[in-house]
Design a protein around this motif. Structure first.
Motif, short mmCIF file in Angstrom:
data_model
loop_
_atom_site.label_atom_id
_atom_site.label_comp_id
_atom_site.label_asym_id
_atom_site.label_seq_id
_atom_site.Cartn_x
_atom_site.Cartn_y
_atom_site.Cartn_z
N UNK A 126 14.28 -17.01 -22.58
CA UNK A 126 12.85 -16.99 -22.27
C UNK A 126 12.60 -16.49 -20.84
N UNK A 127 13.48 -16.95 -19.90
CA UNK A 127 13.32 -16.53 -18.50
C UNK A 127 13.57 -15.03 -18.38
N UNK A 180 18.71 -9.01 -22.59
CA UNK A 180 19.78 -10.02 -22.56
C UNK A 180 21.14 -9.35 -22.35
N UNK A 181 22.03 -9.97 -21.57
CA UNK A 181 23.34 -9.37 -21.31
C UNK A 181 24.19 -9.29 -22.57
N UNK A 182 25.03 -8.26 -22.63
CA UNK A 182 25.97 -8.10 -23.74
C UNK A 182 27.36 -8.52 -23.27
N UNK A 192 12.93 -17.72 -10.05
CA UNK A 192 13.97 -18.60 -10.60
C UNK A 192 15.33 -18.14 -10.08
N UNK A 193 16.15 -19.12 -9.66
CA UNK A 193 17.38 -18.78 -8.95
C UNK A 193 18.61 -18.78 -9.87
N UNK A 194 19.76 -18.62 -9.25
CA UNK A 194 21.03 -18.55 -9.96
C UNK A 194 21.95 -19.63 -9.41
N UNK A 214 18.56 -19.54 -14.23
CA UNK A 214 18.50 -18.89 -15.54
C UNK A 214 19.84 -18.94 -16.25
N UNK A 215 20.87 -19.40 -15.53
CA UNK A 215 22.22 -19.32 -16.09
C UNK A 215 22.99 -20.60 -15.79
#
Lengths: 435, 325
Positions: free
Chosen positions: A157-158, A166-168, A189-191, A269-270
């Motif tokens: 969603x972020x 989206x990453x592969x 939004x941070x990591x 986000x991760x």
């Protein structure tokens, strides 16, 4: 004189009572039928499910009484180490890849190969990839209770809100940095830092991609001498921190529960987890998750990800009920009723028929995990697991690595100095494994 | 380790009763009376030998060995103690512990005394309040406290919310900041003032009311009364509390363990000494080195206790002794 005699008598009396009370404690012998101890570290869900399987087993085999011993991860190893010192290990114990070698090298574990050859434990059609983690010098000391792999989970969603695809699975760390900066620029939004509670897990993936390993084969030093890759590992994080895109260290390095962490709160986000933690992560975050493999470094020579036995069942040498222990392990791994209770809580089951049997019984998130492990198992996405951690000093090295990451992120030391200090320190700690 | 405190008292009484009896029957040392007594304390004796004396003796031996639990200990002489001198983390944890003791002990005692004074009067619901104020001490090292401390001192915690209302907004994560994390533990220690408070309260009740009445008649102010009557009469209690709290302060473990999850994070800034002993002994399986570290702590506590005992003659006032003179 008389007093002396009386005093001596008194002392004797005290001694006798102490000895009798000790004897009373020790003398509670086993009842005529088989009584076994099964030990594991767990969480409430695992404890409940495992206890249920033990109940089922006792119903099917009324002559067997099983005493379960279950505690948390940290308490487990204190307990097991004490039991090992006192020659009092349980009949079946859950084991971990990090400690298996240590126990095997002290000659504490039973080789399970004979039980597999005699089909007491039936592992037909199980791929060697799933078993090799339990092998030391050709002998099998632990049977995997589930398969695991490192991964990143992200909040789709972020990413959608930031307009990022989206990453592969074939993404690179450059992509990771780019996404992190873009997410921050567009959503604030941070990591989170890479595997911040145990950063070695993250870097291990990097160093394995270069064809090297974190520890040297003999365990007497680190498996790499060139600091460049480790410096790069920290440099990208410092870069994100300086750009404001990384969660500040004084927020990160606080002992929090899974519901309080920055990913669950929606501030990152991760998140970086082992695949068997995805279900819990999803439950805490209460949102849909995407699962992706760890990114690639520049010019990798092989995949860094590997399939890891999330935990084993092992039989200690001291067990008086080894046959019964093997029978229980077999039941635990393959009995349809048992596996339907256990599902994939300990990781993805290693037996194909069991996997297929429960696939439809598991929730959507677990199905996502099944699919992820299938992807990792495909050629080119994983490489063979490294030997277990060195027998001595591994815990100390892990802590040193953790503290190095903190020193760097808090700005106490430069990346170059921090890395140099860690490598020197780790090699000194590991030197005691030299033979 | 709280349970040691009442035992101390018992031991003390035991000795004094025994010494009186010795005076009476100098030549009948062991009587059936004594025997019965020993039988009564047998469970305690068993516990003391099995769980205190023998393990202590064993750890003293281990401290001179290289011992990883699995293999038999190997004698290594003073190697463990030599290693300590080179061990950065040892010095770090030592300084963390000294700061902790230096601040938490006086603060806790002052706080406990203040609350005890508040309770030392007739008022409704006093028992209830005493119980409530004792609660934090029981919660001790529970996980609930760890959670609560995070909620208070995280960057989005209650403290920063209050500071925001007061017009000094900040997003410092007090519990995750190297310079402030230890202070959250010191505050936790001060908050758990219950046992010292009860002992102070008992001491306050011993001071005869008539002293205060006399002082009042002579026109002494409340402050003068406190410094001239209350404090001198309390010195034996302060002495006792001080010794107990110094010991408790040096061996602090649970609070630091639950708040940092056993890591001493951030950057070992909350790595109190016992936590480091635990890391070495149980996480790194270095029982020999861990035992050596533990014995150094015993030595340190011994020295500090001895200093307080030595100094006591110049500041602790015993009424009974004065009377005998």
């Amino acid at each position: 004189m008389k007093t002396g005699v009386k005093k001596a008598l008194l002392a004797l009396l005290v001694l006798v009572s102490v000895v009798t009370s000790l004897a009373l404690i020790v003398a509670c012998g086993p009842p005529p039928k088989v009584t076994m101890r099964v030990a594991w570290w767990g969480n409430p869900t695992r404890d409940e499910r495992t206890n249920k399987v033990i109940e089922l087993y006792q119903k099917d085999f009324p002559n067997v009484t099983i005493n379960p011993e279950f505690v948390s991860w940290a308490g487990y190893w204190e307990k097991i180490n004490t039991q090992a010192a006192g020659n009092d290990l349980p009949d079946v114990m859950q084991h971990d890849y990090a400690y298996l070698l240590q126990f095997v090298s002290k000659n504490l574990m039973e080789d399970l190969t004979p039980y597999i050859n005699s089909k007491k434990i039936s592992l037909d059609g199980v791929s060697e990839t799933y078993l090799s983690g339990g092998r030391v010098g050709g002998n099998l000391y632990g049977i995997s209770l589930g398969t695991n792999a490192v991964c990143m989970v992200y909040d789709p969603a972020i990413l959608a809100k930031a307009g990022i695809t989206a990453p592969k699975n074939d993404w690179t760390w450059d992509d990771f940095v780019k996404i992190a900066l873009e997410v921050y620029a567009k959503t604030k939004i941070q990591t989170l830092p890479i595997f911040y509670t145990d950063p070695k897990v993250g870097f291990e993936n990097w160093i394995r991609q270069s064809g090297q390993s974190f520890y040297a084969k003999d365990g007497a030093s680190l498996g790499f001498t060139d600091p460049a890759l480790l410096e790069e590992f920290f440099n990208i994080q410092v870069q994100l921190l300086k750009a404001g895109a990384m969660v500040k260290p004084d927020v990160v390095y606080v002992n929090v529960t899974i519901t309080e962490d920055q990913f669950s709160k929606g501030n990152s986000w991760v998140q970086y987890v082992w695949s068997n933690q995805i279900v819990a992560t999803q439950a805490a975050a209460k949102k849909d998750l995407g699962i992706v493999m760890l990114p690639r470094i520049k010019n990798p020579t092989r995949a860094g990800t590997y399939l890891k036995p999330s935990m084993f069942f092992s039989v200690p040498k001291t067990s008086a009920n080894k046959e019964e222990a093997a029978k229980f392990i077999n039941y635990f791994l393959s009995n349809p009723a048992a596996t339907k209770v256990l599902l994939a809580e300990r990781g993805i089951p290693i037996i194909n028929s069991v996997r297929d049997g429960i696939k439809t019984n598991v929730d959507p998130v677990t199905q996502q995990v099944f699919a992820f492990i299938d992807t990792v198992a495909k050629d080119g996405n994983s490489s063979p697991i490294d030997p277990p951690d060195p027998a001595a000093g591994a815990a100390e090295v892990l802590n040193a690595f953790r503290l190095t990451a903190q020193d760097i992120m808090f700005g106490k030391t430069s990346v170059k100095d921090g890395v140099a200090k860690f490598m020197k320190q780790a090699n000194e700690i590991l030197a005691k494994n030299k033979k | 380790m709280k349970w040691r405190c009442p035992l101390w008292g018992h031991l003390h009484i035991n000795f004094s009763v025994e010494s009186q009896m010795r005076k009476k029957n100098k030549f009948r040392a062991v009587t059936s009376h004594h025997l019965a007594g020993y039988m009564f304390i047998l469970p305690w004796l068993f516990g003391f030998f099995a769980f205190t004396l023998v393990p202590m003796a064993a750890s003293l031996y281990f401290s001179f060995t290289d011992y990883d639990i699995f293999a038999a200990p190997v004698w290594s002489g003073l190697a463990n103690f030599a290693k300590m001198m080179q061990d950065e983390v040892f010095w770090k944890s030592l300084s963390v512990t000294f700061i902790y003791v230096f601040f938490s002990v006086p603060l806790r005692l002052i706080f406990a005394l203040a609350i005890a004074m508040l309770f030392n009067r007739r008022a409704k619901m006093l028992r209830f309040y005493q119980t409530v104020y004792y609660l934090p001490s029981i919660l001790g090292g529970s996980i609930a406290v760890a959670v609560m401390w995070r909620r208070l001192f995280m960057s989005d915690g209650a403290l920063n919310a209050v500071l925001g209302i007061l017009g000094t907004p900040t997003d410092i994560s007090w519990i995750g900041n190297e310079n402030t994390a230890l202070w959250t533990l010191i505050i936790l220690a001060v908050w758990q003032f219950g046992s010292s408070m009860l002992i102070f309260l008992a001491g306050l009740k011993q001071i005869p009311e008539s002293y205060y009445e006399a002082a009042e008649i002579d026109g002494a102010s409340k402050i003068t009364q406190f410094f001239r009557i209350t404090l001198p009469h309390l010195t034996p209690v302060i002495f006792f509390n001080l010794v107990m709290q110094i010991i408790n302060g040096f061996i602090v473990f649970t609070q630091a363990f639950v708040v940092s999850g056993g890591t001493g994070d951030p950057m070992n800034s909350t790595l109190v000494y016992s936590l480091y002993v635990y890391q070495r002994a149980f996480k790194y399986n270095e029982m020999g080195y861990g035992s050596a570290l533990a014995w150094v702590l015993v030595l340190i506590i011994g020295i500090f206790t001895a200093i307080v005992f030595k100094s006591s003659s110049s500041w602790v006032y015993y009424e009974s002794k004065e009377g005998q003179k």
